[in-house]
Scaffold this motif. Structure first.
Motif: not given
Length: 295
Positions: A13-15, A100-103, A254-258
């Protein structure tokens, strides 16, 4: 009868701007998401049978292999909706760290839907239409629909509303890095509710995306994640590393919820520097991976 190998990419998630809670209890968000060339691999084999069934094997023994795994649930949902009496065997080779928040789980589910759809087409069978795949993906999880696309998208609503991105992100180099601990998604959303100071205004979020889309803002300047305030206040390891990255003027988020994060890097030497800082602050147990944004 047929088999296929499918790549299942991680996302960043870049934003990520969380706007608040909707009446249905879900959180409303606006997020620019890109898939990367690092991910899992699924090998799917199907054969005709008297009744539909699913078998899942995974290289990571800590993960479930029943319907609580989204890859299994996606195959089961595909068979139920299509009416195909197939025996589906899935081998999942995991590389994306979980929590990890990487889906990773969502990507696996959508990869199964893509793979089974292609196998159905090859067999001349009636599978699911694109609309039906999107509907099923949304039921499986908020992040699942984005992985049916092959390019960066902006997610809205709870994640099910997707729009194309005009500005290219293809080839953007990143370094992914995750501490030895994970962050529970439920805890992350609960923290937003409890704190109340992490939500963004919709107009602010849309203005920033528009400025980036029109070229008035760099990708590094766009980076934002509503979850960082809560996560960084609980886990001091983030501030220690991000402080050093800010000193080096390396755009990081941080990406997503981490708990996985990433840095935008412009050279091998900068990537090496980021990797060195991660090792210095988080030790040998940290996950580190170079990647590029797809599409």
């Amino acid at each position: 009868m047929g088999q296929i190998e499918v790549f299942s990419p991680a996302k960043i998630n870049l934003f990520l701007s969380v706007l608040g809670r909707m009446e249905n209890g879900f959180h409303e968000l606006v997020s620019l998401v890109g898939q990367v060339d690092f991910g899992d691999t699924l090998r799917i084999e199907v054969e005709e049978a008297s009744a539909a069934s699913v078998e899942l094997r995974c290289s990571d023994e800590s993960l479930p292999t029943d319907r609580s795994n989204l890859a299994y649930a996606a195959a089961e949902g595909f068979l139920l909706r299509s009416g195909l009496n197939w025996r589906v065997r899935i081998e999942l080779e995991k590389r994306i760290p979980h929590g990890a928040g990487l889906g990773g789980g969502s990507s696996n589910a959508s990869a199964v839907l893509r793979g089974l759809s292609e196998l159905a087409e090859d067999a001349g069978a009636l599978g699911l239409s694109r609309g039906e795949r999107l509907e099923l993906a949304a039921e499986l999880g908020s992040d699942c629909p984005l992985f049916l696309e092959k390019r960066p998208v902006v997610m809205r609503g709870r994640g099910e509303l997707l729009s194309a991105v005009d500005r290219s992100l293809a080839g953007v180099e990143i370094v992914l890095f995750k501490p030895s601990f994970s962050i529970n998604t439920g805890w992350a959303y609960g923290s937003l509710i409890k704190r109340g100071d992490c939500y963004d205004e919709s107009a602010w979020a849309e203005e920033r995306l528009a400025a980036w889309r029109d070229g008035g803002m760099s990708t590094g300047e766009l980076l934002h994640n509503s979850f960082e305030k809560a996560a960084f206040s609980k886990y001091v390891a983030f501030d220690a590393l991000f402080g050093k990255l800010r000193e080096k003027k390396v755009a990081s988020l941080m990406s997503g919820s981490g708990s996985c994060c990433f840095s935008l890097v412009r050279s091998d030497s900068e990537a090496n520097e980021v990797e060195g800082l991660v090792g210095e602050c988080w030790g040998e147990r940290a996950f580190v991976q170079r990647a590029r944004v797809l599409g």
